[in-house]
Scaffold this motif. Structure first.
Motif, mmCIF file in Angstrom:
data_model
loop_
_atom_site.group_PDB
_atom_site.id
_atom_site.type_symbol
_atom_site.label_atom_id
_atom_site.label_comp_id
_atom_site.label_asym_id
_atom_site.label_seq_id
_atom_site.Cartn_x
_atom_site.Cartn_y
_atom_site.Cartn_z
ATOM 1 N N GLY A 1 0.557 18.775 -39.923
ATOM 2 C CA GLY A 1 -0.396 17.766 -39.462
ATOM 3 C C GLY A 1 -0.399 17.631 -37.952
ATOM 4 O O GLY A 1 -1.459 17.529 -37.324
ATOM 5 N N ARG A 2 0.799 17.640 -37.347
ATOM 6 C CA ARG A 2 0.864 17.531 -35.886
ATOM 7 C C ARG A 2 0.238 18.755 -35.231
ATOM 8 O O ARG A 2 -0.448 18.644 -34.204
ATOM 9 N N ALA A 3 0.462 19.926 -35.834
ATOM 10 C CA ALA A 3 -0.163 21.142 -35.293
ATOM 11 C C ALA A 3 -1.680 21.046 -35.364
ATOM 12 O O ALA A 3 -2.386 21.484 -34.442
ATOM 13 N N PHE A 4 -2.194 20.448 -36.454
ATOM 14 C CA PHE A 4 -3.649 20.319 -36.583
ATOM 15 C C PHE A 4 -4.209 19.399 -35.509
ATOM 16 O O PHE A 4 -5.187 19.737 -34.836
ATOM 17 N N VAL A 5 -3.612 18.212 -35.323
ATOM 18 C CA VAL A 5 -4.190 17.264 -34.364
ATOM 19 C C VAL A 5 -4.040 17.783 -32.933
ATOM 20 O O VAL A 5 -4.892 17.510 -32.077
ATOM 21 N N GLU A 6 -2.979 18.543 -32.668
ATOM 22 C CA GLU A 6 -2.772 19.035 -31.309
ATOM 23 C C GLU A 6 -3.629 20.255 -30.979
ATOM 24 O O GLU A 6 -3.974 20.472 -29.825
#
Length: 380
Positions: free
Chosen positions: A210-215
């Motif tokens: 999820g963090r990879a997606f938002v970043e």
């Protein structure tokens, strides 16, 4: 739709769930009933039976078990109270729990009962791969869930077939070329195995994904699915979760995280969106076609749904709220900048007491742009 690992699981546990055996069967059966009853206790009374029946029907489908009853939800209560119930259906339910997040204690109990020797001989079923999330299996329309589970099981079967074909090819090559292939570096072989397996990622890694997606991808996703470009990114953080863990234990805290995640998904159901977890107690919602005003209204409803949820059924006097930051899409803006702006909106909402939404800053400072800030520092 039968899961490709179920036959192996059924073979290894052939006698474990039989009431003709000793106390091991009762131990496993009651543990299953207690674990399931605990998970469904978070729901309001009006939907508990429906959700239990939905989970049981999925267990039948992924295992191929033949079992029928006028009130299928009662099997869980029976297992919890007496350990009684249909043997094949009990095995099917235990299998679905083993490949579903939130049932670590059941996997641990099974490991203790079947013993290390059996585990070594049957690596395909231990540790069971976590392919489904509990909240996914019970949160949405049953028809949609059955379709999604069927697709995932079918994909897994195809991957398994591909692995078997690759294994056979390797054997044929080795037999033809002898030891030449054995000189291949170990790391390369492992990389090949990882590529071939294509196994679903452990749900414990959801926040990393999820963090990879938002970043990296949220702004691209929003921009690609709206014309003219219009959309928002929301960062949702549970207020005072550390305090909840201290007062009520981490078990309650984990249930709070699970329920807030389900409520966040429900809040934007039917819209062009992506949702997920991007931190320990932090979630994101990327909305491709909603402006800031509409998003504020949607997140306002989410705030109310979280606050009004029946938390007292989870723990006495439990109160849960969230803080939400919102960032609107800016042309050509990197996804990381958008994520940081939304995260800072969330931090601003927390600084103002929580349980509110806040729009993040329209622009980042030059220092942020020259030396990008990790979202970990924004919402961890």
């Amino acid at each position: 739709m039968i899961h490709p690992d179920y036959p192996v699981f059924a073979n290894v546990t052939q006698e474990l769930f039989s009431l003709r055996e000793s106390g091991k069967a009762i131990l496993l059966r009651k543990a299953l009933g207690i674990a399931l009853d605990r998970r469904f206790a978070n729901f309001q009374k009006g939907v508990v039976q429906e959700k239990k029946s939905q989970f049981i029907n999925l267990a039948k489908e992924v295992s191929g078990a033949v079992w029928s009853a006028r009130e299928p939800h009662k099997i869980i209560t029976t297992l919890k109270n007496t350990g009684d119930g249909d043997e094949e259906m009990t095995r099917a339910l235990y299998f679905l729990c083993c490949i579903t997040d939130e049932f670590d204690e059941l996997r641990g109990t099974l490991f203790q009962v079947i013993g290390n020797d059996v585990v070594v001989d049957a690596p395909a079923i231990w540790p069971p791969k976590l392919e489904f999330r509990f909240r996914d299996l019970i949160a949405a329309n049953p028809k949609e869930i059955r379709h999604q589970v069927k697709a995932r099981v079918a994909a897994l079967a195809e991957q398994r077939t591909a692995m078997e074909r690759a294994g056979q090819l390797n054997l044929e090559l080795k037999s033809e070329f002898g030891l030449i292939l054995d000189d291949r570096p170990v790391q390369a072989a492992n990389a090949d195995d990882a590529t071939l397996s294509g196994s679903p990622i452990d749900p414990s890694e959801d926040k990393i994904i999820g963090r990879a997606f938002v970043e990296n991808d949220a702004a691209k996703f929003i921009g690609a699915h709206s014309s003219p470009p219009c959309g928002t990114l929301c960062i949702i953080d549970i207020d005072d979760l550390t305090k909840i863990n201290k007062v009520y234990t981490h078990t309650v805290g984990d249930q709070v995280i699970e329920i807030v995640g389900m409520l966040a998904e429900d809040a934007v159901k039917g819209l062009h969106q992506k949702t997920g977890r991007c931190g320990d107690d932090t979630f994101f919602i990327a909305l491709a076609k909603e402006d800031e005003d509409t998003t504020i209204q949607l997140m306002g409803r989410l705030l109310k749904n979280v606050q009004d949820f029946g938390w007292k059924q989870v723990a006495a006097d439990l109160r849960v709220t969230v803080s939400i930051g919102i960032a609107g899409l800016r042309p050509q803006e990197p996804s990381l900048d958008m994520a940081v702006r939304a995260g800072r909106g969330m931090r601003d909402a927390k600084a103002r007491g929580g349980n509110i939404t806040a729009i993040g800053p329209r622009h980042l400072s030059r220092s942020d742009m020259l030396s990008p800030v990790s979202t970990l520092r924004v919402w961890s």
